[in-house]
Scaffold this active site. Structure first.
Site, PDB file in Angstrom:
ATOM      1  N   GLY A   1       0.871  -1.174   0.000  1.00 61.46           N
ATOM      2  CA  GLY A   1       0.000   0.000   0.000  1.00 61.46           C
ATOM      3  C   GLY A   1       0.907   1.222   0.000  1.00 61.46           C
ATOM      4  O   GLY A   1       1.450   1.617   1.032  1.00 61.46           O
TER       5      GLY A   1
ATOM      6  N   GLY B   1       0.120   4.236  -0.844  1.00 61.33           N
ATOM      7  CA  GLY B   1      -0.681   5.469  -0.843  1.00 61.33           C
ATOM      8  C   GLY B   1      -0.107   6.459   0.163  1.00 61.33           C
ATOM      9  O   GLY B   1       1.091   6.455   0.446  1.00 61.33           O
TER      10      GLY B   1
ATOM     11  N   GLN C   1     -10.473   6.427   4.079  1.00 59.46           N
ATOM     12  CA  GLN C   1     -11.623   6.884   4.860  1.00 59.46           C
ATOM     13  C   GLN C   1     -12.170   8.165   4.241  1.00 59.46           C
ATOM     14  O   GLN C   1     -11.415   9.085   3.935  1.00 59.46           O
ATOM     15  CB  GLN C   1     -11.145   7.167   6.277  1.00 59.46           C
TER      16      GLN C   1
ATOM     17  N   ARG D   1     -14.734   4.731  11.083  1.00 56.75           N
ATOM     18  CA  ARG D   1     -13.712   3.748  10.723  1.00 56.75           C
ATOM     19  C   ARG D   1     -14.301   2.360  10.526  1.00 56.75           C
ATOM     20  O   ARG D   1     -13.865   1.594   9.671  1.00 56.75           O
ATOM     21  CB  ARG D   1     -12.634   3.685  11.807  1.00 56.75           C
TER      22      ARG D   1
ATOM     23  N   ASN E   1     -12.009  -3.373   3.372  1.00 56.84           N
ATOM     24  CA  ASN E   1     -10.595  -3.580   3.659  1.00 56.84           C
ATOM     25  C   ASN E   1     -10.256  -5.024   4.014  1.00 56.84           C
ATOM     26  O   ASN E   1      -9.130  -5.477   3.778  1.00 56.84           O
ATOM     27  CB  ASN E   1     -10.144  -2.626   4.761  1.00 56.84           C
TER      28      ASN E   1
ATOM     29  N   SER F   1      -3.912  -0.189   8.215  1.00 60.99           N
ATOM     30  CA  SER F   1      -5.198   0.094   7.557  1.00 60.99           C
ATOM     31  C   SER F   1      -6.326   0.158   8.583  1.00 60.99           C
ATOM     32  O   SER F   1      -6.358  -0.618   9.532  1.00 60.99           O
ATOM     33  CB  SER F   1      -5.513  -0.988   6.522  1.00 60.99           C
TER      34      SER F   1
ATOM     35  N   SER G   1      -1.091  -0.532  14.583  1.00 61.11           N
ATOM     36  CA  SER G   1      -0.594   0.755  15.098  1.00 61.11           C
ATOM     37  C   SER G   1      -1.516   1.295  16.190  1.00 61.11           C
ATOM     38  O   SER G   1      -1.080   2.072  17.042  1.00 61.11           O
ATOM     39  CB  SER G   1      -0.456   1.777  13.966  1.00 61.11           C
TER      40      SER G   1
ATOM     41  N   ALA H   1       0.132   9.775  21.577  1.00 67.33           N
ATOM     42  CA  ALA H   1       1.039  10.909  21.332  1.00 67.33           C
ATOM     43  C   ALA H   1       0.279  12.230  21.444  1.00 67.33           C
ATOM     44  O   ALA H   1       0.772  13.201  22.023  1.00 67.33           O
ATOM     45  CB  ALA H   1       1.697  10.772  19.961  1.00 67.33           C
ATOM     46  N   ARG H   2      -0.924  12.270  20.893  1.00 67.99           N
ATOM     47  CA  ARG H   2      -1.738  13.496  20.967  1.00 67.99           C
ATOM     48  C   ARG H   2      -2.112  13.807  22.421  1.00 67.99           C
ATOM     49  O   ARG H   2      -2.092  14.963  22.842  1.00 67.99           O
ATOM     50  CB  ARG H   2      -3.018  13.321  20.134  1.00 67.99           C
TER      51      ARG H   2
ATOM     52  N   HIS I   1      -8.806   2.305  18.406  1.00 67.17           N
ATOM     53  CA  HIS I   1      -8.333   3.523  17.743  1.00 67.17           C
ATOM     54  C   HIS I   1      -9.563   4.067  17.024  1.00 67.17           C
ATOM     55  O   HIS I   1      -9.885   3.663  15.910  1.00 67.17           O
ATOM     56  CB  HIS I   1      -7.221   3.199  16.745  1.00 67.17           C
TER      57      HIS I   1
HETATM   58  P1  ADP Z   1      -4.312   5.846   2.813  1.00 65.50           P
HETATM   59  O1  ADP Z   1      -4.612   7.286   3.013  1.00 65.50           O
HETATM   60  O2  ADP Z   1      -4.953   4.929   3.821  1.00 65.50           O
HETATM   61  O3  ADP Z   1      -2.865   5.556   2.614  1.00 65.50           O
HETATM   62  P2  ADP Z   1      -4.573   5.532  -0.042  1.00 65.50           P
HETATM   63  O4  ADP Z   1      -5.795   5.333  -0.863  1.00 65.50           O
HETATM   64  O5  ADP Z   1      -3.727   6.725  -0.257  1.00 65.50           O
HETATM   65  O6  ADP Z   1      -5.091   5.456   1.471  1.00 65.50           O
HETATM   66  O7  ADP Z   1      -3.630   4.243  -0.153  1.00 65.50           O
HETATM   67  C1  ADP Z   1      -4.085   2.943  -0.157  1.00 65.50           C
HETATM   68  C2  ADP Z   1      -3.278   2.181  -1.186  1.00 65.50           C
HETATM   69  O8  ADP Z   1      -3.612   0.796  -1.119  1.00 65.50           O
HETATM   70  C3  ADP Z   1      -3.532   2.633  -2.632  1.00 65.50           C
HETATM   71  O9  ADP Z   1      -2.326   3.060  -3.214  1.00 65.50           O
HETATM   72  C4  ADP Z   1      -4.084   1.375  -3.317  1.00 65.50           C
HETATM   73  O10 ADP Z   1      -3.636   1.232  -4.654  1.00 65.50           O
HETATM   74  C5  ADP Z   1      -3.526   0.285  -2.434  1.00 65.50           C
HETATM   75  N1  ADP Z   1      -4.298  -0.955  -2.538  1.00 65.50           N
HETATM   76  C6  ADP Z   1      -5.640  -1.104  -2.501  1.00 65.50           C
HETATM   77  N2  ADP Z   1      -5.967  -2.394  -2.668  1.00 65.50           N
HETATM   78  C7  ADP Z   1      -4.813  -3.090  -2.824  1.00 65.50           C
HETATM   79  C8  ADP Z   1      -4.489  -4.458  -3.029  1.00 65.50           C
HETATM   80  N3  ADP Z   1      -5.448  -5.394  -3.104  1.00 65.50           N
HETATM   81  N4  ADP Z   1      -3.191  -4.784  -3.154  1.00 65.50           N
HETATM   82  C9  ADP Z   1      -2.213  -3.852  -3.065  1.00 65.50           C
HETATM   83  N5  ADP Z   1      -2.455  -2.555  -2.868  1.00 65.50           N
HETATM   84  C10 ADP Z   1      -3.732  -2.156  -2.743  1.00 65.50           C
END
Ligand code: ADP
Length: 309
Positions: A7, A9, A79, A85, A92, A116, A140, A147-148, A172
């Site tokens: 992930g 992101g 989210q 959550r 998820n 997550s 986590s 911390a907050r 959480h």
């Molecule tokens: P957050 O703010 O929780 O980091 P994001 O949407 O920015 O949320 O990041 C979540 C990431 O998880 C995305 O980059 C998405 O491509 C990735 N993701 C979602 N499903 C899968 C999966 N099945 N395998 C690998 N990565 C995934």
């Protein structure tokens, strides 16, 4: 230590960035179903390395996780503003089934650090799917809420948050419990410390701090859509405790045999974290209302996990 992040992101990349800056890993591998995103994040983080600590940063498929000591699970759907959550759960859970299968094929023994949301139930889901020992599947949890809490208490008392020992327990999320009865500044109960320094902890101060901790994520989400820097740093903190076998006391989530009469539920308590994961769990002294709030939080989490079937 080799760290995988699934992930790439906002949360996963913030964790990778924090790790690179803090020097938490010798190698970081980012995996995402969106490969272009993983590659771009890895390159961007790698460019911070010359200003930080030596560390190899790359992107890859699950195979690239071979030999990872710890894998951060930050994959999932984000989210939405105002979204609870818990409502993220089923979407998820499906992602985790896929992700953990991929991770364990490459690194069957790796420790899992779940980020997550809803993180407590996702920790329980990760434990179930992975079949690893419970002390090696760590969420986590309330590391950031704690911390907050320390930061707001420190501000009020005029001391560094590092000198405040106070924990947020349970979920959480909305039902989390600020453990006031056991909170200390230095070695003093915070109420006594407050009186000594002319900053009494009145009911309204308590309510303001409670609100400040409990609503923090909602406020940030309102302003920028999601939260990532704080949790990224919190994840890097947990990784360091494991890497250096620090045996630090951190409020993290694992499936706990029993808390306030509720059995086998993932939630946060202060726990000693070292090389083998969670080594010991502490149950702080609780006021009556805190104990019943912790029981309600545990019951809610247990019900939610059970509803997954
Ligand atoms: P957050 O703010 O929780 O980091 P994001 O949407 O920015 O949320 O990041 C979540 C990431 O998880 C995305 O980059 C998405 O491509 C990735 N993701 C979602 N499903 C899968 C999966 N099945 N395998 C690998 N990565 C995934």
């Amino acid at each position: 230590m080799k760290i995988g992040i699934v992930g790439a992101g906002m949360v996963g990349s913030a964790a990778g960035y924090a790790l690179a800056l803090r020097g938490g890993a010798s190698e970081i591998v980012l995996v995402d179903r969106n490969m272009a995103l993983a590659v771009a994040q890895a390159e961007d983080i790698a460019h911070a390395v010359p200003f930080a600590h030596p560390c190899r940063v790359s992107a890859g498929d699950y195979d690239a996780l071979e030999g990872a000591d710890l894998v951060i699970l930050a994959a999932g759907v984000a989210q939405k503003p105002g979204e609870d959550r818990i409502s993220l759960l089923s979407r998820n859970a499906e992602v985790f089934a896929q992700v953990i299968a991929g991770v364990q094929k490459a690194a069957p023994e790796t420790m899992l650090l779940v980020a997550s949301n809803p993180v407590d139930v996702m920790t329980e889901v990760a434990l179930r799917i992975s079949g690893l020992p419970r002390e090696k599947v760590i969420g986590s949890g309330t590391i950031l809420d704690t911390a907050r809490f320390r930061s707001l208490l420190g501000d009020h008392l005029g001391v560094a948050p590092q000198s405040v020992h106070a924990y947020v327990l349970g979920e959480h999320g909305d039902s989390e419990v600020l453990a006031w009865a056991s909170a200390r500044a230095g070695s003093e109960p915070v109420a006594r410390f407050g009186v000594q320094v002319g900053a009494a902890i009145t009911q309204s101060v308590r309510e303001r701090i409670d609100e400040g901790v409990r609503r923090a994520a909602y406020r940030i989400i309102e302003g920028k859509g999601a939260t990532w820097y704080g949790i990224g740093a919190g994840l890097a903190r947990i990784v360091q405790a494991v890497r250096d076998d620090q045996r630090s006391v951190l409020s993290v989530s694992i499936v706990t045999p029993e808390v306030e009469g509720v059995t086998d539920v993932a939630l946060s308590l202060p726990r000693v974290v070292g090389r083998s994961g969670v080594m010991t769990t502490l149950l702080p002294e609780l006021a009556e209302d805190e104990a019943s709030a912790l029981r309600r939080s545990a019951e809610m989490l247990k019900q939610t996990a059970l509803s997954l079937g």
